[in-house]
Design a protein around this motif. Structure first.
Motif, PDB file in Angstrom:
ATOM      1  N   LEU A 149      34.877 -11.965  26.630  1.00  0.00           N
ATOM      2  CA  LEU A 149      35.564 -11.630  25.233  1.00  0.00           C
ATOM      3  C   LEU A 149      34.561 -11.887  24.180  1.00  0.00           C
ATOM      4  N   LEU A 150      34.433 -10.548  23.343  1.00  0.00           N
ATOM      5  CA  LEU A 150      33.645 -10.746  21.990  1.00  0.00           C
ATOM      6  C   LEU A 150      34.546 -10.472  20.962  1.00  0.00           C
ATOM      7  N   LYS A 151      34.450 -11.466  20.083  1.00  0.00           N
ATOM      8  CA  LYS A 151      35.199 -11.636  18.901  1.00  0.00           C
ATOM      9  C   LYS A 151      34.185 -11.398  17.650  1.00  0.00           C
ATOM     10  N   LEU A 152      34.634 -10.408  16.655  1.00  0.00           N
ATOM     11  CA  LEU A 152      34.062 -10.138  15.538  1.00  0.00           C
ATOM     12  C   LEU A 152      35.063 -10.654  14.403  1.00  0.00           C
ATOM     13  N   ASP A 153      34.561 -11.462  13.647  1.00  0.00           N
ATOM     14  CA  ASP A 153      35.257 -11.966  12.307  1.00  0.00           C
ATOM     15  C   ASP A 153      35.466 -10.771  11.369  1.00  0.00           C
ATOM     16  N   PRO A 154      36.465 -10.961  10.553  1.00  0.00           N
ATOM     17  CA  PRO A 154      36.661 -10.034   9.575  1.00  0.00           C
ATOM     18  C   PRO A 154      35.531  -9.630   8.786  1.00  0.00           C
ATOM     19  N   GLY A 155      35.132  -8.265   8.396  1.00  0.00           N
ATOM     20  CA  GLY A 155      33.776  -8.103   7.713  1.00  0.00           C
ATOM     21  C   GLY A 155      32.484  -8.095   8.484  1.00  0.00           C
ATOM     22  N   THR A 156      32.551  -8.703   9.552  1.00  0.00           N
ATOM     23  CA  THR A 156      31.074  -8.580  10.573  1.00  0.00           C
ATOM     24  C   THR A 156      30.794  -7.169  10.852  1.00  0.00           C
ATOM     25  N   PHE A 157      29.494  -7.244  10.649  1.00  0.00           N
ATOM     26  CA  PHE A 157      28.824  -5.647  11.080  1.00  0.00           C
ATOM     27  C   PHE A 157      27.566  -5.787  11.640  1.00  0.00           C
ATOM     28  N   THR A 158      26.942  -5.195  12.630  1.00  0.00           N
ATOM     29  CA  THR A 158      25.619  -5.114  12.762  1.00  0.00           C
ATOM     30  C   THR A 158      24.964  -4.058  12.248  1.00  0.00           C
ATOM     31  N   LYS A 159      23.462  -4.489  12.057  1.00  0.00           N
ATOM     32  CA  LYS A 159      22.925  -3.176  11.310  1.00  0.00           C
ATOM     33  C   LYS A 159      22.088  -2.123  12.144  1.00  0.00           C
TER      34      LYS A 159
END
Length: 129
Positions: free
Chosen positions: A50-60
């Motif tokens: 499972l991969l969880k991204l928190d609110p507002g997280t983004f990769t560049k």
């Protein structure tokens, strides 16, 4: 010899423990390995996580790896193809799916409200003739 995943019957994983920062991500992302292992150095194995991204997280920047990847958006929202500042991209809601062969560039990714992805990673271990 191929790496074999363990036999696991239906169970409820403990969602409060076992999360860690995955390789290639900065803060705001966590992975939880559900089964298997991936030996990237020797290009062997199978992993379900499972991969969880928190609110507002983004990769560049886009990602690329040398194994197969299948991804299912379990909950939340996922934006694919944002820029380095987190702007733009295509928005997906639950029930979105991707299957990527080794060497396929993908991302960057963003989640406005947070999301959970189910990911399967594996090397093609078909014997070479």
């Amino acid at each position: 010899m191929p790496i074999v995943k363990e036999h696991l019957e239906f169970h409820v994983p403990d969602m409060s423990t076992g999360w860690r920062l995955p390789a290639g991500y900065s803060g705001g992302a966590q992975e939880k390995i559900l089964a298997g292992s991936l030996d990237e150095a020797n290009k062997r194995g199978h992993r379900t996580r499972l991969l969880k991204l928190d609110p507002g997280t983004f990769t560049k920047a886009p990602f690329v790896h040398d194994y197969w990847e299948e991804v299912w958006l379990v909950s939340g929202d996922l934006i694919v193809g944002n820029d380095a500042e987190g702007n733009g991209g295509e928005n997906f809601d639950v029930a979105a799916y991707a299957c990527r062969p080794p060497g396929a560039w993908h991302g960057p990714f963003k989640s406005v409200n947070g999301c959970i992805l189910l990911e399967m990673h594996y090397y093609d271990e078909t014997p070479k003739a």
